[in-house]
Write a protein that holds these residues in place. Structure first.
Motif, PDB file in Angstrom:
ATOM      1  N   ALA A  94       0.858  -1.189   0.000  1.00  0.00           N
ATOM      2  CA  ALA A  94       0.000   0.000   0.000  1.00  0.00           C
ATOM      3  C   ALA A  94       0.893   1.237   0.000  1.00  0.00           C
ATOM      4  CB  ALA A  94      -0.915   0.005   1.218  1.00  0.00           C
ATOM      5  N   ILE A  95       0.641   2.141  -0.936  1.00  0.00           N
ATOM      6  CA  ILE A  95       1.516   3.301  -1.113  1.00  0.00           C
ATOM      7  C   ILE A  95       0.728   4.589  -0.920  1.00  0.00           C
ATOM      8  CG2 ILE A  95       3.032   4.519  -2.729  1.00  0.00           C
ATOM      9  CD1 ILE A  95       3.475   1.790  -4.113  1.00  0.00           C
ATOM     10  N   ASP A  96       1.257   5.472  -0.092  1.00  0.00           N
ATOM     11  CA  ASP A  96       0.663   6.791   0.123  1.00  0.00           C
ATOM     12  C   ASP A  96       1.730   7.859  -0.050  1.00  0.00           C
ATOM     13  OD1 ASP A  96      -2.121   6.678   0.623  1.00  0.00           O
ATOM     14  OD2 ASP A  96      -1.730   5.738   2.566  1.00  0.00           O
ATOM     15  N   PHE A  97       1.363   8.913  -0.770  1.00  0.00           N
ATOM     16  CA  PHE A  97       2.274  10.036  -0.997  1.00  0.00           C
ATOM     17  C   PHE A  97       1.691  11.274  -0.326  1.00  0.00           C
ATOM     18  CE2 PHE A  97       3.613  13.694  -3.645  1.00  0.00           C
ATOM     19  CZ  PHE A  97       4.985  13.591  -3.474  1.00  0.00           C
ATOM     20  N   HIS A  98       2.498  11.924   0.485  1.00  0.00           N
ATOM     21  CA  HIS A  98       2.016  13.051   1.286  1.00  0.00           C
ATOM     22  C   HIS A  98       2.781  14.330   0.926  1.00  0.00           C
ATOM     23  CE1 HIS A  98       0.225   9.957   3.967  1.00  0.00           C
ATOM     24  NE2 HIS A  98       1.361   9.322   3.755  1.00  0.00           N
ATOM     25  N   MET A  99       2.031  15.425   0.821  1.00  0.00           N
ATOM     26  CA  MET A  99       2.642  16.735   0.586  1.00  0.00           C
ATOM     27  C   MET A  99       2.182  17.698   1.679  1.00  0.00           C
ATOM     28  SD  MET A  99       2.563  17.294  -3.562  1.00  0.00           S
ATOM     29  CE  MET A  99       3.574  18.785  -3.433  1.00  0.00           C
TER      30      MET A  99
END
Length: 302
Positions: A94-99
């Protein structure tokens, strides 16, 4: 005697800065006509790149990647899950990208960044379709237990080429990842063993020691800007905002094409331009492989 010259230099610098702000495209095109960029890079050269493994002590695998000023922190946490009935002998990623707002002035507190879900989807598609990770390797007990790898990537500084840096940090984090030791408890459930428990557990561990994942066909990417007859590799945020036609090429470690992504833009991507982008990316992949290998070597020595 030096004051007049200093004053003249300052005046010229102010004029150049004003011209850059008022007419950014003309400013860049003046540089492009001389095959140079405002940051003194040739058109096809990427920015300085660094990788530091093990940046997060509490994670099972982590890495800090920088391309120019763009900085990404990737961390992986492993948890045991029950696999689905459709794929009983496979784990999941599971991949999450946060800014967060600290990464860029255009990211406002309380509002999700528009680029975040786009980059997150790109990362998931690239990592899973490249074949870098065999999900079967994440299986513990077929049909009963498998690993879920939670990969979180945090953008600490967004200065262009977000996907390239995020992918590099993800690849580096998986290179650093160590699969924890687990055992069956009295209820027959899989439980994690701490380092102290590994030698004291009465039950046979399901996996007897920490191990690395076998990574194949590792993907690397390069984003290029197409502007008129020019190709600019590894653009900064300013370049991306001024010249809007981007092409991202993803190649694996064998230089095979994994994906090509062009999110619109006014310039048509002709075959010759795409071929030139792929050629530049092949050279870039060699650079990134060397940088990653050096980071792994440093980690092994430490």
């Amino acid at each position: 005697m030096g004051l007049p010259n200093a004053s003249g230099d300052l005046s010229t610098e102010v004029e150049v800065d004003a011209f850059r702000r008022l007419f950014p495209l003309r400013f860049y095109e003046k540089h492009l006509s001389e095959s140079i960029r405002p940051d003194a890079r040739p058109l096809g050269r990427a920015r300085d790149t660094t990788i530091a493994l093990g940046a997060v002590a509490s994670a099972n695998g982590s890495a800090l990647a920088k391309i120019g000023s763009t900085t990404m922190l990737a961390a992986i946490k492993m948890e045991v899950m029950t696999p689905s009935t459709e794929t009983p002998d496979e784990g999941c990623v599971a991949i999450d990208f946060h800014m967060p707002p600290i990464c860029s002035p255009i990211v406002r507190p309380g509002r999700p960044a528009e680029a975040a879900p786009v980059v997150s989807k790109q990362l998931s598609d690239t990592i899973l379709s490249s074949g870098m990770i065999s999900l079967k390797e994440l299986c513990l007990v077929s049909g009963k237990a498998a690993w879920m790898a939670y990969l979180d990537i945090y953008c600490l500084d967004a200065d262009g080429a977000l996907f390239d840096t995020a992918l590099l940090s993800a690849v580096a984090a998986f290179s650093h990842l160590e699969i924890p030791v687990v055992s069956l408890n009295d209820d027959g459930k899989i439980v994690l063993l701490s380092e102290e428990q590994e030698g004291m557990s009465e039950r046979e561990p399901v996996n007897k020691e920490k191990r690395k994942l076998t990574l194949c066909s590792i993907p690397f990417s390069l984003t290029c800007i197409l502007h008129k007859n020019y190709i600019l590799a590894d653009p900064t945020a300013e370049e991306e905002s001024i010249m809007e036609t981007l092409v991202t090429i993803v190649l694996d470690s064998s230089s095979q094409l994994v994906s090509l992504y062009k999110p619109g833009g006014p310039v048509l991507a002709y075959t010759s331009a795409i071929q030139d982008c792929i050629a530049i990316t092949r050279q870039r992949v060699k650079e990134l492989q060397k940088i990653l290998e050096e980071a792994i070597s440093v980690m092994e020595v430490d």
